[in-house]
Each structure stands twice: as structure tokens, then as C-alpha cells.
Scaffold this active site. Sequence first.
Site, mmCIF file in Angstrom:
data_model
loop_
_atom_site.group_PDB
_atom_site.id
_atom_site.type_symbol
_atom_site.label_atom_id
_atom_site.label_comp_id
_atom_site.label_asym_id
_atom_site.label_seq_id
_atom_site.Cartn_x
_atom_site.Cartn_y
_atom_site.Cartn_z
ATOM 1 N N ASP A 1 2.177 2.549 10.311
ATOM 2 C CA ASP A 1 2.023 3.492 9.201
ATOM 3 C C ASP A 1 1.495 4.787 9.804
ATOM 4 O O ASP A 1 1.068 4.821 10.959
ATOM 5 C CB ASP A 1 1.030 2.933 8.159
ATOM 6 C CG ASP A 1 0.796 3.892 6.999
ATOM 7 O OD1 ASP A 1 1.783 4.406 6.438
ATOM 8 O OD2 ASP A 1 -0.376 4.164 6.651
ATOM 9 N N SER A 2 1.487 5.845 8.995
ATOM 10 C CA SER A 2 0.898 7.096 9.459
ATOM 11 C C SER A 2 -0.609 6.954 9.682
ATOM 12 O O SER A 2 -1.201 7.736 10.412
ATOM 13 C CB SER A 2 1.150 8.186 8.421
ATOM 14 O OG SER A 2 0.569 7.805 7.182
ATOM 15 N N CYS B 1 5.062 1.761 5.453
ATOM 16 C CA CYS B 1 4.901 3.146 5.025
ATOM 17 C C CYS B 1 6.154 3.502 4.240
ATOM 18 O O CYS B 1 7.272 3.417 4.781
ATOM 19 C CB CYS B 1 4.772 4.022 6.270
ATOM 20 S SG CYS B 1 4.714 5.787 5.939
ATOM 21 N N GLU C 1 -7.822 8.563 3.985
ATOM 22 C CA GLU C 1 -8.062 8.564 5.441
ATOM 23 C C GLU C 1 -9.528 8.906 5.743
ATOM 24 O O GLU C 1 -10.081 8.440 6.734
ATOM 25 C CB GLU C 1 -7.144 9.585 6.139
ATOM 26 C CG GLU C 1 -5.699 9.139 6.255
ATOM 27 C CD GLU C 1 -5.476 8.018 7.272
ATOM 28 O OE1 GLU C 1 -6.074 8.072 8.357
ATOM 29 O OE2 GLU C 1 -4.706 7.092 6.965
ATOM 30 N N CYS D 1 3.130 4.352 -2.166
ATOM 31 C CA CYS D 1 2.549 4.778 -0.891
ATOM 32 C C CYS D 1 1.537 3.711 -0.509
ATOM 33 O O CYS D 1 0.714 3.315 -1.341
ATOM 34 C CB CYS D 1 1.862 6.134 -1.046
ATOM 35 S SG CYS D 1 0.879 6.613 0.395
ATOM 36 N N HIS E 1 -1.054 3.737 1.188
ATOM 37 C CA HIS E 1 -2.472 4.098 1.139
ATOM 38 C C HIS E 1 -3.097 3.780 -0.227
ATOM 39 O O HIS E 1 -4.294 3.529 -0.327
ATOM 40 C CB HIS E 1 -2.651 5.605 1.395
ATOM 41 C CG HIS E 1 -2.622 6.003 2.842
ATOM 42 N ND1 HIS E 1 -1.451 6.017 3.577
ATOM 43 C CD2 HIS E 1 -3.613 6.401 3.694
ATOM 44 C CE1 HIS E 1 -1.735 6.431 4.821
ATOM 45 N NE2 HIS E 1 -3.033 6.659 4.903
HETATM 46 N N1 DGL Z 1 1.225 5.401 3.741
HETATM 47 C C1 DGL Z 1 2.345 6.218 3.694
HETATM 48 C C2 DGL Z 1 3.361 5.870 2.638
HETATM 49 O O1 DGL Z 1 3.454 4.719 2.274
HETATM 50 C C3 DGL Z 1 2.324 7.630 4.178
HETATM 51 C C4 DGL Z 1 1.315 8.541 3.679
HETATM 52 C C5 DGL Z 1 1.357 9.828 4.426
HETATM 53 O O2 DGL Z 1 1.170 9.808 5.627
HETATM 54 O O3 DGL Z 1 1.579 10.872 3.785
HETATM 55 O O4 DGL Z 1 4.120 6.687 2.192
#
Ligand code: DGL
Length: 269
Positions: A12-13, A75, A154, A186, A188
Site C-alpha cells: 500500500d502507499s 490499495c 498516516e 480506501c 486507510h
Molecule cells: N490506501 C490507499 C487506497 O486504498 C491509498 C491512499 C493514498 O495513498 O492516497 O486507495
Amino acid sequence: MSSAPTPIGVFDSGVGGLSVLRALRLQLPAQPIIYLADQARVPYGPRPLEEVRRFSEAMARFLLEQGAGIIVVACNTASAAALQPLRKAFPHIPFVGMEPAVKPAAETTQTGVVGVLATPATFQGALYASVVERFAQGVTILQDTCPGLVNAIEDGQLQSAHTRAILEQALLPMLAHGIDTVVLGCTHYPFVIPLIQQITGPAVRVIDPAPAVARQVERVLLQHGQPAQTAAPVQPRILTTGDPTTLQAMLPALLGESLPVEGVTVPIA
Ligand code: DGL
């Protein structure tokens, strides 16, 4: 004679994919997992799809070099930008990606109004358009990109006034339009489900796709002849392109346990 289990590579990011890691460990407790967070480059969501695709290919390549035999793109943004190109670039490797869970939301909504929270890149991708086209006929979909939410998570702000303000800005207009379901598009965002649920109230259903993705990973492992697990639980390896000390300090809040974190460099081609 059974062979050693294939390590699952997950990327993931940043910390978002840990919501998928959590579900994978419940589903496949003894499968070795290598988790890679690209915190040097987070967030991915506001970036052009082409740039996210290049980052994703580098992340996948790195995980394969570490011994992963299957890759979970944990992600939505990277899945939107890169899932098909990844399958083409590494044709012998199974990839499991994420897409906003519009289908289960459309199947169960009573009001016919569903909210989707995801990044700008996810909303721009063909994957999202196809999911909406296929599964959301006759359902009103309201979308929001929640600017700043990935960065707040984050930073470990799971309950702050700032995070609440971002979520209220997205959710209050949706509630006024009668949503009864929120799709977390997302990875996150599951970490702020308690806050989301405080804002929406308990009657609104919040869909985190992570358990469904973990079941899909198990199906793919079985298709590739991997044991569904008999051995003792193993600890995942957690790697970040950012600061390992910072991530390590966040893990108890995100995963409910302390784990060592390794700092790595992932060069982008
Ligand atoms: N966790 C990510 C997603 O599912 C990316 C969030 C990001 O880096 O902007 O889209």
C-alpha cells in the site's frame, strides 16, 4: 509431502493496507506475509494514474525479490492504476486487488442511496466506473474524496478533531441525502470506522472490504495448490520506504500489537 507456504506480498502507499493485513492474518494465520508501505511517496490518491502505476510496479517487483509468490494490492488507488498492467508485467504471479465494494452496498441498501469514500485516482480509474456501471443500476451513488484524510491517518490521528472535521464534511451532506450505507473505497479508512460510526449513527452500514479480500486470497492460494494452513501462526515482516521508527510506534494503535519494522529503499524505474 507438503511444500513450504508461499509468502504473501502485500503493499500500500502507507498504513492503509494494514487493514487488509489484519484480515489476512485472521483468515490465514500461518501464511507468511511481507507487508510493504511506500511511506516515502504517500499519498498516492492525488497523483496521476501513470505515476501510481510506476510506483506499484516497483513495489510489486521488490516484494517478488523478497520471495513473495502472490501479491495483494492492498490499495484501491494502486489497484485502479495498476492491477491490469501488473498482471501483464508479471504474468506468472497471481495478483489480488481491491475495488470499492459497491456491489454488496447496492444489493442491501434500503434507501437506494449509498456513499462511497475513496481517493481522486480511484474515482478516475476505469475499475470504479465499471463497478458502478455493472452493479449500481437504480442506486444513487454519492462520492467524496475526503481531502487530507489519508495524511491524517498516516499521522496517527484516528480520533482527532481535524479527522472528524474531514469526515463530517464528507458524510453530513450524504446523510442529508438519505444514505444508509458507506463504502470504504480506501484501505486507510477502516482505521477511522469508530469515528465514521459516531457521525453516521449505528443504523448506517459501513462496508470494509478487507475480510472479503482475505477470503479471495485464500481461494487463490488454494487454486495454486497452497495449503490452507496447518502450521503455527507466523509473524509478518513489515517494511517501509519511510521512517521505520515512526511506523513501529503506530503499530499498537493500528494492529493491536508491537512488531519490528524494517526500513527499505524501493527504486522507481
Ligand atoms: N490506501 C490507499 C487506497 O486504498 C491509498 C491512499 C493514498 O495513498 O492516497 O486507495
